[in-house]
Design a protein around this motif. Structure first.
Motif, PDB file in Angstrom:
ATOM      1  N   ARG A  50      34.284 105.201  68.394  1.00 22.01           N
ATOM      2  CA  ARG A  50      33.887 104.684  67.072  1.00 22.01           C
ATOM      3  C   ARG A  50      35.096 104.161  66.300  1.00 22.01           C
ATOM      4  O   ARG A  50      35.019 103.109  65.660  1.00 22.01           O
ATOM      5  CB  ARG A  50      33.196 105.777  66.258  1.00 22.01           C
ATOM      6  N   MET A  51      36.192 104.882  66.372  1.00 18.59           N
ATOM      7  CA  MET A  51      37.396 104.437  65.651  1.00 18.59           C
ATOM      8  C   MET A  51      37.880 103.094  66.187  1.00 18.59           C
ATOM      9  O   MET A  51      38.293 102.231  65.415  1.00 18.59           O
ATOM     10  CB  MET A  51      38.499 105.492  65.751  1.00 18.59           C
ATOM     11  N   GLU A  52      37.798 102.909  67.497  1.00 20.27           N
ATOM     12  CA  GLU A  52      38.219 101.635  68.086  1.00 20.27           C
ATOM     13  C   GLU A  52      37.243 100.513  67.729  1.00 20.27           C
ATOM     14  O   GLU A  52      37.664  99.415  67.364  1.00 20.27           O
ATOM     15  CB  GLU A  52      38.344 101.776  69.600  1.00 20.27           C
ATOM     16  N   ARG A  53      35.950 100.770  67.832  1.00 21.95           N
ATOM     17  CA  ARG A  53      34.949  99.734  67.512  1.00 21.95           C
ATOM     18  C   ARG A  53      35.037  99.297  66.053  1.00 21.95           C
ATOM     19  O   ARG A  53      34.854  98.129  65.742  1.00 21.95           O
ATOM     20  CB  ARG A  53      33.535 100.235  67.813  1.00 21.95           C
ATOM     21  N   GLU A  54      35.293 100.255  65.163  1.00 16.39           N
ATOM     22  CA  GLU A  54      35.384  99.946  63.739  1.00 16.39           C
ATOM     23  C   GLU A  54      36.764  99.418  63.343  1.00 16.39           C
ATOM     24  O   GLU A  54      36.989  99.090  62.184  1.00 16.39           O
ATOM     25  CB  GLU A  54      35.040 101.198  62.920  1.00 16.39           C
ATOM     26  N   ASN A  55      37.677  99.355  64.338  1.00 19.53           N
ATOM     27  CA  ASN A  55      39.030  98.866  64.102  1.00 19.53           C
ATOM     28  C   ASN A  55      39.666  99.581  62.896  1.00 19.53           C
ATOM     29  O   ASN A  55      40.177  98.957  61.974  1.00 19.53           O
ATOM     30  CB  ASN A  55      39.051  97.355  63.917  1.00 19.53           C
ATOM     31  N   LEU A  56      39.591 100.895  62.941  1.00 18.61           N
ATOM     32  CA  LEU A  56      40.099 101.740  61.862  1.00 18.61           C
ATOM     33  C   LEU A  56      41.593 101.536  61.644  1.00 18.61           C
ATOM     34  O   LEU A  56      42.365 101.444  62.592  1.00 18.61           O
ATOM     35  CB  LEU A  56      39.834 103.209  62.211  1.00 18.61           C
ATOM     36  N   SER A  57      42.012 101.460  60.411  1.00 19.39           N
ATOM     37  CA  SER A  57      43.424 101.367  60.075  1.00 19.39           C
ATOM     38  C   SER A  57      44.114 102.690  60.390  1.00 19.39           C
ATOM     39  O   SER A  57      43.562 103.760  60.102  1.00 19.39           O
ATOM     40  CB  SER A  57      43.590 101.053  58.588  1.00 19.39           C
ATOM     41  N   PRO A  58      45.318 102.660  60.954  1.00 21.11           N
ATOM     42  CA  PRO A  58      46.060 103.893  61.217  1.00 21.11           C
ATOM     43  C   PRO A  58      46.277 104.729  59.954  1.00 21.11           C
ATOM     44  O   PRO A  58      46.434 105.943  60.028  1.00 21.11           O
ATOM     45  CB  PRO A  58      47.400 103.407  61.774  1.00 21.11           C
ATOM     46  N   LEU A  59      46.237 104.114  58.802  1.00 16.28           N
ATOM     47  CA  LEU A  59      46.402 104.847  57.546  1.00 16.28           C
ATOM     48  C   LEU A  59      45.264 105.836  57.313  1.00 16.28           C
ATOM     49  O   LEU A  59      45.423 106.835  56.602  1.00 16.28           O
ATOM     50  CB  LEU A  59      46.470 103.884  56.358  1.00 16.28           C
ATOM     51  N   HIS A  60      44.108 105.565  57.904  1.00 18.94           N
ATOM     52  CA  HIS A  60      42.927 106.388  57.678  1.00 18.94           C
ATOM     53  C   HIS A  60      42.579 107.286  58.864  1.00 18.94           C
ATOM     54  O   HIS A  60      41.566 107.985  58.834  1.00 18.94           O
ATOM     55  CB  HIS A  60      41.726 105.505  57.336  1.00 18.94           C
ATOM     56  N   PHE A  61      43.407 107.280  59.881  1.00 12.33           N
ATOM     57  CA  PHE A  61      43.170 108.011  61.124  1.00 12.33           C
ATOM     58  C   PHE A  61      42.863 109.491  60.877  1.00 12.33           C
ATOM     59  O   PHE A  61      41.823 110.007  61.281  1.00 12.33           O
ATOM     60  CB  PHE A  61      44.386 107.829  62.036  1.00 12.33           C
ATOM     61  N   ARG A  62      43.739 110.183  60.191  1.00 13.15           N
ATOM     62  CA  ARG A  62      43.564 111.627  59.965  1.00 13.15           C
ATOM     63  C   ARG A  62      42.352 111.927  59.076  1.00 13.15           C
ATOM     64  O   ARG A  62      41.597 112.863  59.342  1.00 13.15           O
ATOM     65  CB  ARG A  62      44.833 112.231  59.382  1.00 13.15           C
ATOM     66  N   ASP A  63      42.158 111.128  58.034  1.00  8.67           N
ATOM     67  CA  ASP A  63      41.012 111.327  57.147  1.00  8.67           C
ATOM     68  C   ASP A  63      39.695 111.119  57.895  1.00  8.67           C
ATOM     69  O   ASP A  63      38.716 111.840  57.675  1.00  8.67           O
ATOM     70  CB  ASP A  63      41.068 110.386  55.942  1.00  8.67           C
ATOM     71  N   TYR A  64      39.654 110.118  58.762  1.00  9.01           N
ATOM     72  CA  TYR A  64      38.444 109.819  59.517  1.00  9.01           C
ATOM     73  C   TYR A  64      38.044 110.998  60.400  1.00  9.01           C
ATOM     74  O   TYR A  64      36.879 111.399  60.446  1.00  9.01           O
ATOM     75  CB  TYR A  64      38.677 108.565  60.370  1.00  9.01           C
ATOM     76  N   ILE A  65      39.020 111.583  61.075  1.00 11.83           N
ATOM     77  CA  ILE A  65      38.740 112.728  61.938  1.00 11.83           C
ATOM     78  C   ILE A  65      38.323 113.937  61.105  1.00 11.83           C
ATOM     79  O   ILE A  65      37.367 114.636  61.448  1.00 11.83           O
ATOM     80  CB  ILE A  65      39.956 113.049  62.830  1.00 11.83           C
ATOM     81  N   GLU A  66      39.009 114.173  60.011  1.00 10.22           N
ATOM     82  CA  GLU A  66      38.645 115.283  59.123  1.00 10.22           C
ATOM     83  C   GLU A  66      37.207 115.131  58.622  1.00 10.22           C
ATOM     84  O   GLU A  66      36.436 116.094  58.628  1.00 10.22           O
ATOM     85  CB  GLU A  66      39.607 115.335  57.945  1.00 10.22           C
ATOM     86  N   ASP A  67      36.841 113.930  58.207  1.00  9.41           N
ATOM     87  CA  ASP A  67      35.478 113.676  57.733  1.00  9.41           C
ATOM     88  C   ASP A  67      34.447 113.898  58.841  1.00  9.41           C
ATOM     89  O   ASP A  67      33.382 114.463  58.616  1.00  9.41           O
ATOM     90  CB  ASP A  67      35.342 112.260  57.176  1.00  9.41           C
ATOM     91  N   ALA A  68      34.765 113.452  60.067  1.00 15.52           N
ATOM     92  CA  ALA A  68      33.846 113.616  61.190  1.00 15.52           C
ATOM     93  C   ALA A  68      33.646 115.096  61.518  1.00 15.52           C
ATOM     94  O   ALA A  68      32.519 115.524  61.784  1.00 15.52           O
ATOM     95  CB  ALA A  68      34.372 112.881  62.422  1.00 15.52           C
ATOM     96  N   LEU A  69      34.702 115.881  61.453  1.00 19.84           N
ATOM     97  CA  LEU A  69      34.582 117.319  61.713  1.00 19.84           C
ATOM     98  C   LEU A  69      33.777 118.008  60.620  1.00 19.84           C
ATOM     99  O   LEU A  69      32.971 118.898  60.901  1.00 19.84           O
ATOM    100  CB  LEU A  69      35.963 117.947  61.846  1.00 19.84           C
ATOM    101  N   LEU A  70      33.959 117.584  59.389  1.00 16.30           N
ATOM    102  CA  LEU A  70      33.190 118.151  58.280  1.00 16.30           C
ATOM    103  C   LEU A  70      31.705 117.832  58.425  1.00 16.30           C
ATOM    104  O   LEU A  70      30.853 118.703  58.307  1.00 16.30           O
ATOM    105  CB  LEU A  70      33.725 117.631  56.949  1.00 16.30           C
ATOM    106  N   ARG A  71      31.386 116.563  58.727  1.00 14.78           N
ATOM    107  CA  ARG A  71      29.982 116.159  58.918  1.00 14.78           C
ATOM    108  C   ARG A  71      29.342 116.956  60.056  1.00 14.78           C
ATOM    109  O   ARG A  71      28.187 117.339  59.988  1.00 14.78           O
ATOM    110  CB  ARG A  71      29.877 114.666  59.213  1.00 14.78           C
ATOM    111  N   ARG A  72      30.112 117.191  61.105  1.00 15.93           N
ATOM    112  CA  ARG A  72      29.590 117.905  62.266  1.00 15.93           C
ATOM    113  C   ARG A  72      29.293 119.365  61.955  1.00 15.93           C
ATOM    114  O   ARG A  72      28.382 119.967  62.527  1.00 15.93           O
ATOM    115  CB  ARG A  72      30.604 117.824  63.409  1.00 15.93           C
ATOM    116  N   SER A  73      30.029 119.936  61.026  1.00 17.68           N
ATOM    117  CA  SER A  73      29.851 121.356  60.727  1.00 17.68           C
ATOM    118  C   SER A  73      28.759 121.617  59.680  1.00 17.68           C
ATOM    119  O   SER A  73      28.318 122.751  59.528  1.00 17.68           O
ATOM    120  CB  SER A  73      31.171 121.960  60.228  1.00 17.68           C
ATOM    121  N   LEU A  74      28.320 120.568  58.985  1.00 16.44           N
ATOM    122  CA  LEU A  74      27.290 120.757  57.966  1.00 16.44           C
ATOM    123  C   LEU A  74      25.909 120.881  58.613  1.00 16.44           C
ATOM    124  O   LEU A  74      25.642 120.249  59.639  1.00 16.44           O
ATOM    125  CB  LEU A  74      27.294 119.582  56.992  1.00 16.44           C
ATOM    126  N   PRO A  75      25.029 121.676  58.002  1.00 18.67           N
ATOM    127  CA  PRO A  75      23.682 121.836  58.587  1.00 18.67           C
ATOM    128  C   PRO A  75      22.856 120.574  58.455  1.00 18.67           C
ATOM    129  O   PRO A  75      23.056 119.716  57.700  1.00 18.67           O
ATOM    130  CB  PRO A  75      23.066 122.968  57.760  1.00 18.67           C
TER     131      PRO A  75
END
Length: 70
Positions: free
Chosen positions: A45-70
């Motif tokens: 997903r990060m590659e397809r969306e051509n994510l900026s390296p500036l947002h790399f860590r935030d993107y992963i943190e957000d994905a882990l948070l979404r995954r842990s929510l009910p």
């Protein structure tokens, strides 16, 4: 942004178990998950969306948070 899954060993309860991180353009986040499929999907997903390296860590943190929510 070019990313790759990094296979690692993590210690859980004194036992080495496989876990997976993500490396992108000189930065790496270790032990993102023990679920290789999830880490591969996130990397794709990060590659397809051509994510900026500036947002790399935030993107992963957000994905882990979404995954842990009910």
């Amino acid at each position: 942004m070019k990313c790759q899954v990094v296979a690692e060993e993590c210690v859980q309860d004194g036992i080495a178990v496989p876990c997976y991180g993500i490396a992108c353009e000189g930065d790496c986040i270790h032990a993102v998950s023990r679920d290789r499929g999830f880490v591969e999907e996130l990397t794709g997903r990060m590659e397809r969306e051509n994510l900026s390296p500036l947002h790399f860590r935030d993107y992963i943190e957000d994905a882990l948070l979404r995954r842990s929510l009910p």
